[in-house]
Design a protein around this motif. Structure first.
Motif, PDB file in Angstrom:
ATOM      1  N   GLU B 387      -2.652 -15.775  -4.707  1.00 42.66           N
ATOM      2  CA  GLU B 387      -1.820 -16.412  -5.730  1.00 42.66           C
ATOM      3  C   GLU B 387      -0.776 -17.286  -5.051  1.00 42.66           C
ATOM      4  O   GLU B 387      -0.522 -18.412  -5.461  1.00 42.66           O
ATOM      5  N   ASN B 388      -0.161 -16.726  -4.014  1.00 44.73           N
ATOM      6  CA  ASN B 388       0.820 -17.507  -3.267  1.00 44.73           C
ATOM      7  C   ASN B 388       0.432 -17.512  -1.791  1.00 44.73           C
ATOM      8  O   ASN B 388       0.723 -16.575  -1.064  1.00 44.73           O
ATOM      9  N   PRO B 389      -0.236 -18.547  -1.366  1.00 45.58           N
ATOM     10  CA  PRO B 389      -0.777 -18.532  -0.004  1.00 45.58           C
ATOM     11  C   PRO B 389       0.288 -18.528   1.095  1.00 45.58           C
ATOM     12  O   PRO B 389       0.002 -18.189   2.231  1.00 45.58           O
ATOM     13  N   LEU B 390       1.509 -18.859   0.759  1.00 49.97           N
ATOM     14  CA  LEU B 390       2.555 -18.879   1.776  1.00 49.97           C
ATOM     15  C   LEU B 390       3.227 -17.521   1.950  1.00 49.97           C
ATOM     16  O   LEU B 390       3.904 -17.283   2.931  1.00 49.97           O
ATOM     17  N   GLU B 391       2.982 -16.639   0.956  1.00 49.72           N
ATOM     18  CA  GLU B 391       3.769 -15.402   0.924  1.00 49.72           C
ATOM     19  C   GLU B 391       3.482 -14.490   2.116  1.00 49.72           C
ATOM     20  O   GLU B 391       4.398 -14.098   2.833  1.00 49.72           O
ATOM     21  N   ASP B 392       2.227 -14.169   2.356  1.00 56.50           N
ATOM     22  CA  ASP B 392       1.905 -13.218   3.432  1.00 56.50           C
ATOM     23  C   ASP B 392       0.555 -13.579   4.050  1.00 56.50           C
ATOM     24  O   ASP B 392      -0.425 -12.853   3.912  1.00 56.50           O
ATOM     25  N   PRO B 393       0.486 -14.723   4.712  1.00 59.88           N
ATOM     26  CA  PRO B 393      -0.824 -15.171   5.221  1.00 59.88           C
ATOM     27  C   PRO B 393      -1.420 -14.224   6.256  1.00 59.88           C
ATOM     28  O   PRO B 393      -2.628 -14.182   6.434  1.00 59.88           O
ATOM     29  N   ASP B 394      -0.569 -13.439   6.938  1.00 52.87           N
ATOM     30  CA  ASP B 394      -1.103 -12.522   7.958  1.00 52.87           C
ATOM     31  C   ASP B 394      -1.575 -11.198   7.361  1.00 52.87           C
ATOM     32  O   ASP B 394      -2.346 -10.481   7.992  1.00 52.87           O
ATOM     33  N   GLY B 395      -1.086 -10.889   6.164  1.00 48.44           N
ATOM     34  CA  GLY B 395      -1.360  -9.563   5.612  1.00 48.44           C
ATOM     35  C   GLY B 395      -2.709  -9.504   4.924  1.00 48.44           C
ATOM     36  O   GLY B 395      -3.394 -10.502   4.727  1.00 48.44           O
ATOM     37  N   TRP B 396      -3.096  -8.256   4.569  1.00 47.11           N
ATOM     38  CA  TRP B 396      -4.344  -8.046   3.843  1.00 47.11           C
ATOM     39  C   TRP B 396      -4.089  -8.206   2.354  1.00 47.11           C
ATOM     40  O   TRP B 396      -2.972  -8.026   1.867  1.00 47.11           O
ATOM     41  N   TYR B 397      -5.134  -8.521   1.635  1.00 46.55           N
ATOM     42  CA  TYR B 397      -5.041  -8.641   0.189  1.00 46.55           C
ATOM     43  C   TYR B 397      -4.678  -7.287  -0.410  1.00 46.55           C
ATOM     44  O   TYR B 397      -5.203  -6.251   0.005  1.00 46.55           O
ATOM     45  N   ARG B 398      -3.756  -7.297  -1.357  1.00 41.41           N
ATOM     46  CA  ARG B 398      -3.377  -6.055  -2.036  1.00 41.41           C
ATOM     47  C   ARG B 398      -4.117  -5.989  -3.366  1.00 41.41           C
ATOM     48  O   ARG B 398      -3.885  -6.799  -4.266  1.00 41.41           O
ATOM     49  N   HIS B 399      -5.035  -5.039  -3.444  1.00 41.24           N
ATOM     50  CA  HIS B 399      -5.919  -4.966  -4.597  1.00 41.24           C
ATOM     51  C   HIS B 399      -5.228  -4.312  -5.781  1.00 41.24           C
ATOM     52  O   HIS B 399      -4.555  -3.287  -5.604  1.00 41.24           O
ATOM     53  N   PRO B 400      -5.438  -4.868  -6.959  1.00 41.28           N
ATOM     54  CA  PRO B 400      -4.898  -4.197  -8.147  1.00 41.28           C
ATOM     55  C   PRO B 400      -5.518  -2.808  -8.274  1.00 41.28           C
ATOM     56  O   PRO B 400      -6.655  -2.587  -7.850  1.00 41.28           O
ATOM     57  N   ALA B 401      -4.752  -1.893  -8.849  1.00 37.26           N
ATOM     58  CA  ALA B 401      -5.212  -0.503  -8.970  1.00 37.26           C
ATOM     59  C   ALA B 401      -6.550  -0.454  -9.684  1.00 37.26           C
ATOM     60  O   ALA B 401      -6.797  -1.199 -10.637  1.00 37.26           O
ATOM     61  N   GLY B 402      -7.412   0.413  -9.175  1.00 33.21           N
ATOM     62  CA  GLY B 402      -8.698   0.649  -9.834  1.00 33.21           C
ATOM     63  C   GLY B 402      -9.724  -0.423  -9.560  1.00 33.21           C
ATOM     64  O   GLY B 402     -10.762  -0.462 -10.216  1.00 33.21           O
ATOM     65  N   THR B 403      -9.485  -1.294  -8.585  1.00 31.66           N
ATOM     66  CA  THR B 403     -10.467  -2.354  -8.330  1.00 31.66           C
ATOM     67  C   THR B 403     -11.113  -2.224  -6.956  1.00 31.66           C
ATOM     68  O   THR B 403     -11.716  -3.169  -6.461  1.00 31.66           O
ATOM     69  N   VAL B 404     -10.946  -1.050  -6.339  1.00 27.99           N
ATOM     70  CA  VAL B 404     -11.562  -0.845  -5.023  1.00 27.99           C
ATOM     71  C   VAL B 404     -12.593   0.274  -5.132  1.00 27.99           C
ATOM     72  O   VAL B 404     -12.313   1.328  -5.718  1.00 27.99           O
ATOM     73  N   ALA B 405     -13.780   0.047  -4.595  1.00 29.30           N
ATOM     74  CA  ALA B 405     -14.824   1.074  -4.614  1.00 29.30           C
ATOM     75  C   ALA B 405     -14.313   2.328  -3.920  1.00 29.30           C
ATOM     76  O   ALA B 405     -13.679   2.238  -2.866  1.00 29.30           O
ATOM     77  N   SER B 406     -14.572   3.494  -4.556  1.00 33.15           N
ATOM     78  CA  SER B 406     -14.071   4.731  -3.951  1.00 33.15           C
ATOM     79  C   SER B 406     -14.977   5.890  -4.366  1.00 33.15           C
ATOM     80  O   SER B 406     -15.949   5.708  -5.099  1.00 33.15           O
ATOM     81  N   LEU B 407     -14.625   7.063  -3.885  1.00 33.56           N
ATOM     82  CA  LEU B 407     -15.441   8.252  -4.127  1.00 33.56           C
ATOM     83  C   LEU B 407     -15.643   8.474  -5.624  1.00 33.56           C
ATOM     84  O   LEU B 407     -14.691   8.428  -6.408  1.00 33.56           O
ATOM     85  N   ALA B 408     -16.890   8.722  -5.993  1.00 33.66           N
ATOM     86  CA  ALA B 408     -17.207   8.903  -7.412  1.00 33.66           C
ATOM     87  C   ALA B 408     -16.681  10.246  -7.923  1.00 33.66           C
ATOM     88  O   ALA B 408     -16.752  11.247  -7.219  1.00 33.66           O
ATOM     89  N   ASP B 409     -16.157  10.226  -9.139  1.00 37.53           N
ATOM     90  CA  ASP B 409     -15.670  11.454  -9.779  1.00 37.53           C
ATOM     91  C   ASP B 409     -16.871  12.204 -10.350  1.00 37.53           C
ATOM     92  O   ASP B 409     -17.641  11.640 -11.137  1.00 37.53           O
ATOM     93  N   PRO B 410     -17.074  13.491  -9.958  1.00 38.72           N
ATOM     94  CA  PRO B 410     -18.274  14.231 -10.420  1.00 38.72           C
ATOM     95  C   PRO B 410     -18.381  14.276 -11.943  1.00 38.72           C
ATOM     96  O   PRO B 410     -19.494  14.181 -12.490  1.00 38.72           O
ATOM     97  N   ALA B 411     -17.256  14.390 -12.611  1.00 40.64           N
ATOM     98  CA  ALA B 411     -17.295  14.463 -14.087  1.00 40.64           C
ATOM     99  C   ALA B 411     -17.839  13.161 -14.657  1.00 40.64           C
ATOM    100  O   ALA B 411     -18.687  13.150 -15.546  1.00 40.64           O
ATOM    101  N   ARG B 412     -17.369  12.051 -14.026  1.00 42.23           N
ATOM    102  CA  ARG B 412     -17.844  10.748 -14.482  1.00 42.23           C
ATOM    103  C   ARG B 412     -19.338  10.595 -14.196  1.00 42.23           C
ATOM    104  O   ARG B 412     -20.107  10.100 -15.016  1.00 42.23           O
ATOM    105  N   MET B 413     -19.745  11.100 -13.021  1.00 43.03           N
ATOM    106  CA  MET B 413     -21.159  11.023 -12.656  1.00 43.03           C
ATOM    107  C   MET B 413     -22.017  11.772 -13.662  1.00 43.03           C
ATOM    108  O   MET B 413     -23.045  11.285 -14.120  1.00 43.03           O
ATOM    109  N   LYS B 414     -21.513  12.985 -13.997  1.00 42.92           N
ATOM    110  CA  LYS B 414     -22.288  13.816 -14.923  1.00 42.92           C
ATOM    111  C   LYS B 414     -22.387  13.136 -16.286  1.00 42.92           C
ATOM    112  O   LYS B 414     -23.456  13.047 -16.878  1.00 42.92           O
ATOM    113  N   ALA B 415     -21.245  12.607 -16.715  1.00 47.21           N
ATOM    114  CA  ALA B 415     -21.215  11.933 -18.013  1.00 47.21           C
ATOM    115  C   ALA B 415     -22.173  10.752 -18.032  1.00 47.21           C
ATOM    116  O   ALA B 415     -22.801  10.452 -19.036  1.00 47.21           O
ATOM    117  N   ASP B 416     -22.324  10.110 -16.866  1.00 47.32           N
ATOM    118  CA  ASP B 416     -23.198   8.933 -16.787  1.00 47.32           C
ATOM    119  C   ASP B 416     -24.635   9.310 -16.444  1.00 47.32           C
ATOM    120  O   ASP B 416     -25.487   8.437 -16.255  1.00 47.32           O
TER     121      ASP B 416
END
Ligand SMILES: [Cu+2]
Lengths: 439, 423
Positions: B387-416
């Motif tokens: 969004e602002n390329p001058l702000e932190d060009p050396d840093g890593w992208y900060r992902h909005p919550a819930g937008t990074v692949a992660s360990l699956a929740d067993p309850a969700r797996m079962k439901a699906d």
């Protein structure tokens, strides 16, 4: 040795406490043990009694000769005759001197044998040290080959290679088992040799003391050659034999010129009627006294042949001493050179070759880590280090043996011609240099 | 000089200041940075632009062909050949129809020449030693003078002992800006040159004789993690000029997170009717491809050659295939046989972190990322869309919550209705 007798006790104690430290044998202790216990050296010392006996015999006075005769003539019933070999008496001093020289020659031979035994013990000890290291290093190599084999078999089992690498690795690993057997045999032979030399009934059980480092410079005594020649017991022994032969030649010459002379006294007793004149009556018999000299005139046999033989023996011994001196000088120069070159070789291996091989191994490990090469070159680099370690061990052994040989030469011995287990026990009068003077 | 601030300044006068003192000393004329009319300066990540001056209406520049001490990435340097202290050489920016004089001084140990690759110049200025000119002898300075007639993305390289000189890094961009704006204006303009090298692990000089065993793949002669990221703003129109003067390999350059069109080659502009969207552009040896796109999706997006061996660094090819092999026994034994031995590679190449490796090498080194080691190397860089390329060009992208692949929740797996397969 006591140490062996107390070993079971120590083993019992070991169950209660950690093993006793210091159960090790160093080379000097092994030498002391051999000088005290070596059966061949002991036999040789005992055989010195032969020369001692001869020497003692030479100094004894000849026995007088007593004849008792009852003549057939009438009137004389008994004649006593006492003779004594005067020539033998005159020659007694010379014979005693010659026998003393023989004894001195025999003693020099034993001194030489002791030094040579010491060298043999050192040689056997350092050979055993090397055999110990060699066996351990061969097992390291076997371990490395086993790793290559296990890797090749794992790759084959995973289906990643053909059978060829595994078969090659198996062949290499199995071949090294032979090297291990050879190393075990070599170690056993070295151990038994040291056992024999130190006069033990059962094989040594102590660990060898930690081998010291290679000295910075080779141990070469100053003026080694002149000291070795001057101090050589072999030369000394031959010289005593020469002196004995010279004395005997002179003695034989004198013996030949001297008429064989016996002096004797005669006494006879007459039997029956008293004589009209002469001795007072002794009641029927009287002793008369007389004497004489018996001389065998040396006209034809003046022992010229024996003299010539003795003289030839002396000439021969003189040549032998000359040859012996040259041989000792040459062997000492050779030992000096061998000591220096063995030292240079051991040092080059220790300071240059081995670090270079280890550097290759370290760099190979880095390349292995960097996935530039596989396990097999890494194992090969380790094997190269082991090969260099084997060479270094042998070079250290060779240096120690060379230095011991040089030290023995300088001390008057002739190492490499040490106690001969078959011929040592016999020691004959004129052959005092026998075990050591031959070429 | 901090490369980041150079990038943020857009490379305007800074690049000229970098090399001006050396290349163009006692000139009375004015410095003249070249910018496309209404556009932005070209940025050569990890590189520079050639400073030029206008002397009585002629643009004057100076290239020095020379040996350079070059760093591919921290921990890996080599003696390469290049221009004006670097490889690739400085990007030469010219203007369509503006006469140019380029002096070339040869500080190499052998003759050289410069060929203006893709550019149509008078035949005697084409730089082919023997055919169109004498080779520039060692220590001599030759003059090339011409007027570029067509805007575009071109390159330059020697045409004397090309195999050696190109393999050792003597390549560079030559960009001719249009006299009048053409096409859609862009907010960012990058130039990236692909190259493949043969530099044995632990060695310090690339091997120009290599024909197939290349183990070092680069953008602008830098291997990831040594590559400078391209930082752009969300919604910006971006141009990336790709050039390939590598010795032997064509490179399919793939961009994540967007699709682009190839708008030009070194042969000219691709007509709009002939453009089509794609995510991978094959850049053949001796060609340029100009990509344009609008970066809509923020994030840290990889950009790399899709040949897997080209996105790795200094891999060896002498190792047996260990995948699936049970080496537990041999590992235990090897730790005894070779002290310092470490295990590797039985479950794949991933997960290998720092092991002691030969000096001056960059093998299998994972780069720390925001979620763990980044198992990439070589021809790989990151397009940072912010969004602002001058702000932190050396840093890593900060992902909005819930937008990074992660360990699956067993309850969700079962439901699906998802079941893990039995082991
Ligand atoms: Cu590629």
């Amino acid at each position: 040795m006591n140490r062996h007798r107390i070993r079971p006790l120590l083993l019992t104690l070991a169950l209660l406490s950690p093993p006793a430290a210091g159960e090790t044998l160093d080379v000097d202790s092994a030498v002391r043990r051999a000088l005290a216990e070596n059966p061949t050296l002991r036999a040789r010392r005992q055989a010195l009694g032969i020369a001692e006996g001869r020497s003692r015999q030479a100094g004894l006075l000849p026995n007088p000769e007593l004849e008792i005769e009852r003549p057939a003539e009438k009137g004389r019933d008994l004649e006593l005759r006492l003779g004594f070999d005067a020539t033998s008496l005159l020659l007694r001093k010379g014979r005693t001197e010659a026998a003393a020289k023989d004894l001195a020659a025999a003693k020099a031979g034993i001194d030489s044998a002791a030094i040579e035994l010491e060298f043999e013990v050192r040689e056997a000890f350092h050979t055993l040290e090397d055999a110990d290291r060699r066996l351990a290093l061969t097992r390291d190599a076997l371990d490395a080959a086993a790793a290559a084999r296990e890797m090749a078999e794992a790759l084959l089992a995973a289906g990643n290679t053909s059978a060829l690498p595994a078969k090659a690795a198996i062949a290499e690993h199995e071949s090294l088992h032979l090297a291990e057997r050879d190393a075990e045999v070599s170690r056993t032979m070295a151990l038994e040799r040291l056992t024999r030399l130190t006069g033990l009934d059962a094989p040594l059980v102590e660990e060898l003391a930690e081998a010291g480092d290679l000295p910075e410079t080779p141990e070469i005594p100053a003026s080694a050659v002149s000291r070795a020649v001057a101090g050589s017991f072999a030369v000394a022994s031959a010289q005593r034999s020469l002196e004995a032969a010279t004395l005997r030649a002179r003695l034989t010459r004198r013996e030949g010129r001297l008429p064989d002379t016996s002096v004797f006294v005669v006494s006879s007793r007459s039997g029956g009627e008293p004589e009209a004149h002469g001795s007072p009556s002794t009641g029927g018999s009287a002793w008369t006294w007389g004497g004489g000299v018996s001389v065998r005139i040396p006209v034809f046999d003046r022992k010229q042949g024996d003299v010539a033989g003795r003289e030839a023996e002396a000439v021969s011994l003189r040549s032998e001493i000359d040859a012996l001196s040259r041989a000792v000088a040459s062997e000492t120069r050779e030992a000096e050179h061998h000591t220096a070159s063995a030292h240079a070789r051991a040092r080059h291996l220790r300071d240059v070759v081995l670090p270079a091989r280890r550097a290759v191994l370290e760099e190979t490990l880095l390349h292995y880590n960097a996935m530039q090469i596989g396990l097999f070159p890494l194992v090969a680099a380790r094997r190269s280090v082991i090969d260099a370690e084997l060479l270094e061990s042998a070079a250290l052994r060779d240096y120690r043996i060379a230095a011991a040989r040089l030290a023995a030469l300088v001390a008057g011995g002739r190492p490499g011609r040490g106690p001969d287990t078959t011929a040592m026990a016999s020691l004959s009068g004129n052959d005092a240099n026998g075990a050591n003077g031959g070429h | 000089m901090d490369r980041r601030s150079f990038l943020n300044l857009g490379g305007l006068a800074t690049g000229a200041a970098l090399l001006g003192g050396r290349a163009l000393a006692a000139s009375p004329s004015r410095k003249a940075p070249v910018v496309a009319p209404g556009g932005v300066a070209v940025v050569t990540p990890n590189g520079s632009s050639l400073p030029t001056r206008l002397v009585r209406g002629v643009r004057v520049g100076h290239l020095v062909a020379e040996s350079v001490e070059h760093e591919f990435a921290p921990g890996l340097s080599a003696e390469a050949w290049g221009y004006n202290g670097g490889t690739p050489g400085p990007t030469i920016e010219l203007v369509e129809g503006e006469r140019v004089r380029i002096y070339v001084t040869n500080r190499l140990p052998e003759p050289t020449s410069v060929h203006w690759h893709g550019l149509v110049v008078p035949n005697g200025m084409d730089g082919v030693s023997g055919l169109t000119q004498k080779a520039i002898p060692v220590g001599e300075t030759y003059l090339y003078e011409f007027t570029p007639r067509r805007a575009g993305t071109y390159m330059y390289h020697p045409h004397y002992d090309e195999m050696t000189q190109i393999a050792l890094g003597m390549v560079g961009f030559l960009i001719v800006h249009p006299r009048r704006p053409e096409g859609q204006p862009v907010d960012r303009d990058f130039a990236l040159m692909t190259h493949e090298w043969s530099l044995p692990v632990g060695a310090r000089r690339p091997d120009p004789l290599a024909m197939s065993d290349f183990n070092l793949l680069t953008f602008n002669s830098r291997a990831f993690p040594g590559t400078e990221p391209l930082v752009v703003g969300v919604g910006e129109r971006v141009r990336i000029r790709l050039g390939n003067l590598g010795p032997m390999d064509h490179h399919p350059i793939h961009l994540h997170g967007l699709s682009f069109q190839v708008t030009a080659t070194d042969g000219g502009t691709v007509p709009e009717s002939a453009r089509y969207p794609e995510t991978t552009a094959l850049v053949p040896v001796g060609a340029t491809r100009v990509l344009e796109f609008v970066a809509d999706e923020p994030g840290d997006w990889p950009m790399h050659c899709h040949m897997t061996h080209h996105a790795m660094t200094q891999m060896g090819h002498g190792t047996p295939n260990l995948i699936g092999a049970d080496t537990s026994a041999v590992d235990a034994r090897m730790r005894r046989v070779v002290p310092g031995y470490m295990t590797m590679g039985t479950t794949g190449m991933g997960g290998m972190m720092e092991m002691p490796v030969p000096a001056n090498s960059l093998p299998m080194r994972a780069t720390p990322g925001p979620f763990g080691p980044i198992e990439m190397g070589g021809m790989f860089t990151i397009l940072k869309v912010r969004e602002n390329p001058l702000e932190d060009p050396d840093g890593w992208y900060r992902h909005p919550a819930g937008t990074v692949a992660s360990l699956a929740d067993p309850a969700r797996m079962k439901a699906d209705g998802i079941q893990e397969p039995e082991l």
